[in-house]
Design a protein around this motif. Structure first.
Motif, short mmCIF file in Angstrom:
data_model
loop_
_atom_site.label_atom_id
_atom_site.label_comp_id
_atom_site.label_asym_id
_atom_site.label_seq_id
_atom_site.Cartn_x
_atom_site.Cartn_y
_atom_site.Cartn_z
N SER A 1 1.33 -1.47 0.30
CA SER A 1 -0.22 -0.11 0.15
C SER A 1 0.76 1.55 -0.06
O SER A 1 0.51 2.33 -0.27
CB SER A 1 -1.15 -0.28 1.52
OG SER A 1 -0.26 -0.34 2.28
N PHE A 2 1.98 1.26 0.23
CA PHE A 2 3.11 2.49 -0.31
C PHE A 2 4.26 1.43 -0.75
O PHE A 2 5.11 1.11 -0.52
CB PHE A 2 3.65 2.73 1.36
CG PHE A 2 3.93 3.70 1.88
CD1 PHE A 2 3.17 4.94 1.60
CD2 PHE A 2 5.65 4.10 1.16
CE1 PHE A 2 3.95 7.08 1.37
CE2 PHE A 2 6.52 5.12 1.49
CZ PHE A 2 5.67 6.41 1.67
N VAL A 3 4.53 2.51 -1.63
CA VAL A 3 6.18 1.95 -2.30
C VAL A 3 7.07 2.80 -2.57
O VAL A 3 6.59 3.63 -3.50
CB VAL A 3 5.47 0.83 -3.99
CG1 VAL A 3 6.74 0.54 -4.44
CG2 VAL A 3 4.53 -0.19 -3.31
N ALA A 4 7.69 3.12 -2.16
CA ALA A 4 8.86 4.58 -2.84
C ALA A 4 10.37 3.75 -2.49
O ALA A 4 11.00 3.09 -1.88
CB ALA A 4 8.47 5.30 -1.57
N ARG A 5 10.75 4.85 -3.22
CA ARG A 5 12.23 4.88 -3.64
C ARG A 5 13.05 6.00 -2.61
O ARG A 5 12.38 6.76 -3.14
CB ARG A 5 13.07 4.27 -5.03
CG ARG A 5 14.42 4.12 -4.59
CD ARG A 5 14.88 3.46 -6.25
NE ARG A 5 14.65 3.85 -6.81
CZ ARG A 5 13.89 2.83 -8.86
NH1 ARG A 5 14.90 1.76 -8.83
NH2 ARG A 5 13.50 3.59 -9.57
N ALA A 6 14.20 5.43 -2.57
CA ALA A 6 15.01 6.56 -2.04
C ALA A 6 16.50 6.84 -2.03
O ALA A 6 16.53 5.81 -2.54
CB ALA A 6 14.99 6.84 -0.39
N TYR A 7 17.28 7.96 -1.92
CA TYR A 7 18.53 7.56 -2.26
C TYR A 7 19.14 8.32 -1.30
O TYR A 7 19.31 9.17 -0.71
CB TYR A 7 19.18 8.75 -3.78
CG TYR A 7 20.44 8.71 -3.57
CD1 TYR A 7 21.36 6.96 -3.83
CD2 TYR A 7 20.90 9.54 -4.53
CE1 TYR A 7 22.66 7.40 -4.13
CE2 TYR A 7 22.31 9.67 -4.30
CZ TYR A 7 23.27 8.86 -4.19
OH TYR A 7 24.38 8.37 -4.55
N ALA A 8 20.47 6.94 -0.54
CA ALA A 8 20.62 7.01 1.28
C ALA A 8 21.26 9.04 1.19
O ALA A 8 21.62 9.16 2.69
CB ALA A 8 21.97 6.07 1.32
#
Ligand code: SF4
Length: 281
Positions: A164-171
């Motif tokens: 229900s919540f999909v995200a991508r981040a960059y450290a």
């Protein structure tokens, strides 16, 4: 209020895990000051890998779980006390290899747990063997000639698994990482953030990522649009950072009416009768 413990991190100098630790600490400070998170009701579990050391560097209750088992452990904690906010820090090997089946089913169930994946695309703690997200051609001790198969795509997998919540981040983009942490922590339901985390010792992909980053300004309106957007970004050679998709729906705890389970558990159990009923015929 910082949630950092007094233990000095033993990560390699320059490891991007330091940024993840600082970003999380700063977000918890902000959310607790705003009254949105009660640190006394916060649980942090971790798995096995370099990421797992974060457990020692946070002064928060939790468990350093077995390899790949942070999610079932977290589900157990939620079943015991649904009022706790449970966060898992996991690694890419930890979650996308050993723990993959838990990730898929927790996505379907929508358990109210947040999962932050330190994705350095290698088994870094054991000195850089290829992992499920290692790129084709990635050279390691177990594949000196280069990885032969295409990597697992966690974003596509999560979108297809009904997370229900999909995200991508960059450290190394601390500000957007903080923003994504905040949104994930406040989301009701299963939230997963795949954090691209360059490993300066065994898989330093900073240059490759820096040139291809693009920001997702707003989550896509539907799961189908998010999947199309994801395929298009791959075709364009881009690496989107941000929330791909989020939706409000009933959590596992609500669907299964955990309150009723609590009341059953509170009933006094007559162990002798139980054994007679079910074991001795
Ligand atoms: S091996 Fe890589 S991920 Fe592990 S602490 Fe060192 S730089 Fe960080």
């Amino acid at each position: 209020m910082t949630v950092r413990s007094e233990i000095l991190p033993s990560w390699c100098p320059g490891c991007s895990n330091f940024v993840i630790l600082n970003a999380f600490d700063s977000v918890i400070d902000e959310l607790s000051r705003d009254g949105k998170i009660d640190v006394r009701k916060l649980i942090v579990n971790s798995g096995i890998g370099c990421h797992g050391k974060i457990f020692d560097y946070l002064n928060i209750s939790g468990v350093n779980a077995l390899h790949g088992r942070s999610i079932p452990l977290s589900l157990g904690i939620k079943l015991a006390n649904k009022d706790l906010k449970v966060v898992c820090f996991v690694g890419d090997g930890d979650m996308y290899a050993e723990g993959l089946e838990h990730l898929i089913h927790a996505s379907r169930y929508n358990i109210d747990v947040k999962v932050f994946v330190h994705n350095n695309e290698t088994f870094a703690l054991t000195t850089g063997q290829s992992a499920p997200t290692s790129k084709k051609g990635f050279k390691s001790k177990v594949r000196p000639e280069g990885e032969r198969v295409e990597p697992l795509d966690p974003i596509l997998l999560l979108l297809a698994s009904n997370a229900s919540f999909v995200a991508r981040a960059y450290a190394l983009d601390q500000e957007s990482l903080k923003q994504i942490f905040k949104e994930a922590l406040l989301h009701k339901g299963f939230a997963v953030v795949d954090i691209l985390q360059p490993c300066v010792s065994f898989n330093d992909f900073r240059n490759e990522v820096r040139d291809r980053l693009m920001k997702i300004e707003n989550p896509l309106k539907s799961r189908e649009e998010a999947i199309s957007f994801h395929f298009q970004s791959i075709k364009d050679g881009k690496i989107p950072i941000g929330v791909y998709f989020k939706e409000e729906r009933k959590t596992f705890e609500e669907v299964e009416q955990i309150e009723k389970v609590y009341s059953r558990l509170k009933r006094k159990i007559d162990l002798k009768k139980l054994i007679e009923d079910f074991v001795i015929q």
